[in-house]
Structures are given as structure tokens and as C-alpha cells.
Design an enzyme around this catalytic site. Sequence first.
Site, PDB file in Angstrom:
ATOM      1  N   GLY A 169      -1.854   6.547  -2.158  1.00 40.96           N
ATOM      2  CA  GLY A 169      -3.036   6.503  -3.034  1.00 40.96           C
ATOM      3  C   GLY A 169      -4.075   5.549  -2.461  1.00 40.96           C
ATOM      4  N   HIS A 170      -3.639   4.355  -2.091  1.00 46.28           N
ATOM      5  CA  HIS A 170      -4.558   3.398  -1.465  1.00 46.28           C
ATOM      6  C   HIS A 170      -5.159   3.989  -0.183  1.00 46.28           C
ATOM      7  CE1 HIS A 170      -1.744   0.345  -3.462  1.00 46.28           C
ATOM      8  NE2 HIS A 170      -2.919   0.048  -3.988  1.00 46.28           N
ATOM      9  N   LEU A 216       0.804  -1.221   0.000  1.00 48.56           N
ATOM     10  CA  LEU A 216       0.000   0.000   0.000  1.00 48.56           C
ATOM     11  C   LEU A 216       0.842   1.278   0.000  1.00 48.56           C
ATOM     12  CD1 LEU A 216      -2.737  -1.126   2.557  1.00 48.56           C
ATOM     13  CD2 LEU A 216      -2.745  -1.362   0.057  1.00 48.56           C
ATOM     14  N   HIS A 217       0.322   2.262  -0.711  1.00 47.07           N
ATOM     15  CA  HIS A 217       0.926   3.599  -0.738  1.00 47.07           C
ATOM     16  C   HIS A 217      -0.159   4.618  -0.398  1.00 47.07           C
ATOM     17  CE1 HIS A 217      -1.091   3.823  -4.611  1.00 47.07           C
ATOM     18  NE2 HIS A 217      -0.397   2.792  -5.055  1.00 47.07           N
ATOM     19  N   GLN A 220      -5.989 -12.132 -12.777  1.00 46.27           N
ATOM     20  CA  GLN A 220      -5.970 -10.911 -13.579  1.00 46.27           C
ATOM     21  C   GLN A 220      -4.593 -10.630 -14.173  1.00 46.27           C
ATOM     22  OE1 GLN A 220      -7.160  -8.421 -10.085  1.00 46.27           O
ATOM     23  NE2 GLN A 220      -5.750  -6.929 -10.955  1.00 46.27           N
ATOM     24  N   ARG A 276       3.927  -0.654  -8.404  1.00 38.64           N
ATOM     25  CA  ARG A 276       4.947  -1.070  -9.383  1.00 38.64           C
ATOM     26  C   ARG A 276       6.098  -0.075  -9.492  1.00 38.64           C
ATOM     27  NH1 ARG A 276       0.157  -3.443 -12.269  1.00 38.64           N
ATOM     28  NH2 ARG A 276       0.596  -5.669 -12.383  1.00 38.64           N
TER      29      ARG A 276
HETATM   30  P1  AMP Z   1      -4.145  -1.994  -6.739  1.00 35.07           P
HETATM   31  O1  AMP Z   1      -3.634  -2.385  -5.391  1.00 35.07           O
HETATM   32  O2  AMP Z   1      -3.111  -1.476  -7.660  1.00 35.07           O
HETATM   33  O3  AMP Z   1      -5.015  -3.060  -7.344  1.00 35.07           O
HETATM   34  O4  AMP Z   1      -5.107  -0.765  -6.487  1.00 35.07           O
HETATM   35  C1  AMP Z   1      -6.159  -0.810  -5.572  1.00 35.07           C
HETATM   36  C2  AMP Z   1      -7.000   0.446  -5.715  1.00 35.07           C
HETATM   37  O5  AMP Z   1      -6.195   1.602  -5.480  1.00 35.07           O
HETATM   38  C3  AMP Z   1      -7.592   0.605  -7.115  1.00 35.07           C
HETATM   39  O6  AMP Z   1      -8.916   1.113  -7.005  1.00 35.07           O
HETATM   40  C4  AMP Z   1      -6.665   1.609  -7.739  1.00 35.07           C
HETATM   41  O7  AMP Z   1      -7.262   2.350  -8.781  1.00 35.07           O
HETATM   42  C5  AMP Z   1      -6.337   2.498  -6.563  1.00 35.07           C
HETATM   43  N1  AMP Z   1      -5.106   3.246  -6.782  1.00 35.07           N
HETATM   44  C6  AMP Z   1      -3.932   2.772  -7.274  1.00 35.07           C
HETATM   45  N2  AMP Z   1      -3.036   3.757  -7.395  1.00 35.07           N
HETATM   46  C7  AMP Z   1      -3.661   4.894  -6.964  1.00 35.07           C
HETATM   47  C8  AMP Z   1      -3.258   6.265  -6.849  1.00 35.07           C
HETATM   48  N3  AMP Z   1      -2.043   6.671  -7.208  1.00 35.07           N
HETATM   49  N4  AMP Z   1      -4.162   7.166  -6.379  1.00 35.07           N
HETATM   50  C9  AMP Z   1      -5.412   6.777  -6.026  1.00 35.07           C
HETATM   51  N5  AMP Z   1      -5.845   5.487  -6.105  1.00 35.07           N
HETATM   52  C10 AMP Z   1      -4.978   4.573  -6.568  1.00 35.07           C
END
Ligand code: AMP
Length: 287
Positions: A42-43, A39-40, A67, A193
Site C-alpha cells: 500500500g505504501h 512498509l507494505h 499522534q 498493524r
Molecule cells: P502509515 O505508515 O500507516 O502512517 O501510512 C502512511 C500512508 O500510507 C498514509 O497516507 C496511509 O493512508 C497510506 N496507507 C496505509 N495503508 C494503505 C493501504 N492499504 N493502501 C494504500 N495506502 C495506504
Amino acid sequence: MRTTRTIRTIRTIRGMQRLSRDHVAKGGTIGLVPTMGFLHDGHLSLIKRVARYADLVVTSIFVNPTQFGPQEDFNRYPRDVKGDIAKVRAAGGHVVFLPKAGEMYPEGFQSWVEVDQLTRRLEGAERPGHFRGVTTVVAKLFNVVRPDAVVFGMKDFQQAIVLRRMTLDLGYPIRFIIAPTLRESDGLAMSSRNRYFTPEQRPEAIALYRALSKARKMFRAGARSAAEIRKAMTAVTKKVSPGAQIHYISFNDFQTLEEVRTVRAGVVVSLAVTIHGVRLIDNMKLS
Ligand code: AMP
């Protein structure tokens, strides 16, 4: 309303179902943020966002094998469950749902959820089967967690549009929220990533944001031809990252994902680019 900072970790579908059922029976509401972990911020912004709409915030962490394509990065996808749990707690989350692959895909699994036309474009055209994996796992998470509200990121805008369609089509009684993309200080969209880059490679990752910023600048200056803007974006990308492999630069209607040749406000420009072996996506809504 819960006020404690305790966090619960649940690894089984049964356990999650029981917790959800008990919470709803007590009159509570549930918010869900599905993630693949590592997690970052954004999450974490999604976790904080969903807390506005529900009093129990569930974050699922599951690196969903279905996926990923056979040549993709499933095995090397970064994982840090301990760190993730600490981050979710700090962000105010209450529950981390961490199912094992065998729970989500029991032996003999053969039931899939598919969204048809919206998945034929962009990422769907590039990554066969990708969205089938996404919609199936998210439908299953919806069935297990039973959220009242969910938040997905605009970062993966096609994914958000596809899942919103699925939510509507299958009649899930869920408030569906799409949240803005969080970026690093130089504009790079936050992504699990990004950690694949060495410090020397990292400056080139800014190519996508530079290209998108160019598109926005041209649009604001009056440009309306998708072809013309694409050409300029290609040049910017190559300038920042000469070895970049551009998969697509696309202009799409935000609702239908239809490709447009003449851009207008509200059109989403998106691109997928591989830089030093890392495939990145990003997008911007033109305004
Ligand atoms: P992931 O773990 O990459 O599958 O992402 C999980 C959720 O976090 C998805 O709804 C993504 O669109 C969202 N997400 C990923 N990167 C960001 C970001 N930089 N800002 C906001 N949401 C994000």
C-alpha cells in the site's frame, strides 16, 4: 529526470532542507509520501503514484509519538528501517528521510498545528489529540521537504481530508492526491498493524471488509437507511469475529465528514474495530 536506482538516506532536517533546495534550484520537482515505516505494498503504491507528479521522490519514515495516545501502541509499533529502505529503492524512490524524534520535536517544542471541525468526528472523537499530532508533524514535513506533490491513502480517509484542509488553509503550494486502498487477496486492507495477528487470529481481521462489502451490497440493492445498514454490518462483524469490539460504524459526507442518516452515492462508510487487541480501521465509498 533521474534514472539511477541509487537511494539516499537523510537523518537531519538540515540535510533534507539542503537537498530539497538544491534540487529545486536545478529546476527539479519533489514528491513526498509521509509514512510511519514497516512498509507494505500500500505504501509502495503511493511512492509509485507520486513519481508521476515529481522527479525526486522522498519517502519519510517517522513513527510520530505525538499522534499516539498514552494507551496506544507507540512502543510496540513495528519497525524495520533496513527492509524499508530496500523496498523504497525497489519501488523507485530516491530519498528516505528518517528524522530522529529530537529533530522533529526539539527541546522546548510548543508549536502545534490544529484543524478544527473535521477532527472532531470519527477517529478524532475516539483518539483525543491524535490529529493534532498528525497535522503538526505533516506540516513540519511539508516545511522541511518542500514537496510539489504529496500522496496520502484513502485507507485513512479522515486523515487525508484533514490534511487536505490543512494544505488549503495554510496555503501550501502542493498538489494533494488521495490514492486508493490496497488490500490483501481476501480483502483485508494492508496495514503495518496486521502483523500483530497470529496466524490463528488473522482470519477474523477480514470482518471489517466483510462488513463494508455487506454495506455496498445493500446500497446497490436499494437500501438507504444508515441505521439499517449499520445493523447488518454489526451482525456480519460479530459473525466473523465474535469477540470484536466495534468502536463505530459511520456514514459520512466525503468532503465535510458530516454524518448522514440517509446514504447516497459518494458517502463513505467507515468503521473502527478492535480484534484480538488490534485496533483496525477501514472504509469504502458507496457507489
Ligand atoms: P502509515 O505508515 O500507516 O502512517 O501510512 C502512511 C500512508 O500510507 C498514509 O497516507 C496511509 O493512508 C497510506 N496507507 C496505509 N495503508 C494503505 C493501504 N492499504 N493502501 C494504500 N495506502 C495506504
